[in-house]
Write a protein that holds these residues in place. Sequence first.
Motif, short mmCIF file in Angstrom:
data_model
loop_
_atom_site.label_atom_id
_atom_site.label_comp_id
_atom_site.label_asym_id
_atom_site.label_seq_id
_atom_site.Cartn_x
_atom_site.Cartn_y
_atom_site.Cartn_z
N HIS A 46 0.84 -1.22 0.00
CA HIS A 46 0.00 0.00 0.00
C HIS A 46 0.86 1.26 0.00
O HIS A 46 0.61 2.20 -0.75
CB HIS A 46 -0.93 0.02 1.22
N ARG A 47 1.90 1.26 0.85
CA ARG A 47 2.75 2.44 0.94
C ARG A 47 3.54 2.66 -0.35
O ARG A 47 3.68 3.79 -0.83
CB ARG A 47 3.70 2.30 2.13
N ASP A 50 1.21 4.09 -2.96
CA ASP A 50 0.96 5.52 -2.72
C ASP A 50 2.19 6.37 -3.04
O ASP A 50 2.09 7.41 -3.69
CB ASP A 50 0.57 5.75 -1.26
N GLU A 51 3.35 5.91 -2.58
CA GLU A 51 4.59 6.69 -2.74
C GLU A 51 4.99 6.86 -4.21
O GLU A 51 5.47 7.92 -4.60
CB GLU A 51 5.72 5.98 -1.97
#
Length: 98
Positions: A46-47, A50-51
């Motif tokens: 997820h990170r 997003d990143e």
Amino acid sequence: MSDREEAESTLDPMSARPLYAQLADVIARRIKSGELAPDRPIPSEHRLADEYGVARLTARRAAQELRERGLIVTVRGKGSFVVEQPPVGDPEVGEPDH
């Protein structure tokens, strides 16, 4: 992040190289530089999504690529971790020969 680092971590959606491979390369560079330390987790799917502005499945495929290269190991329920690195010059590092 410096301009050089930003350029190296920017993914190019117009490239013929798949985004997951580009993302795997970026993470591999972060591992090689020591930014992501051995026996420590890499950012979650997820990170990463997003990143880097990619789909979660792209981040998942990048993690699979890193596992195939022998750079990370995934522990069910805990996440993905950087493996202890083999000695420099070891052919098992997982980087293509150029």
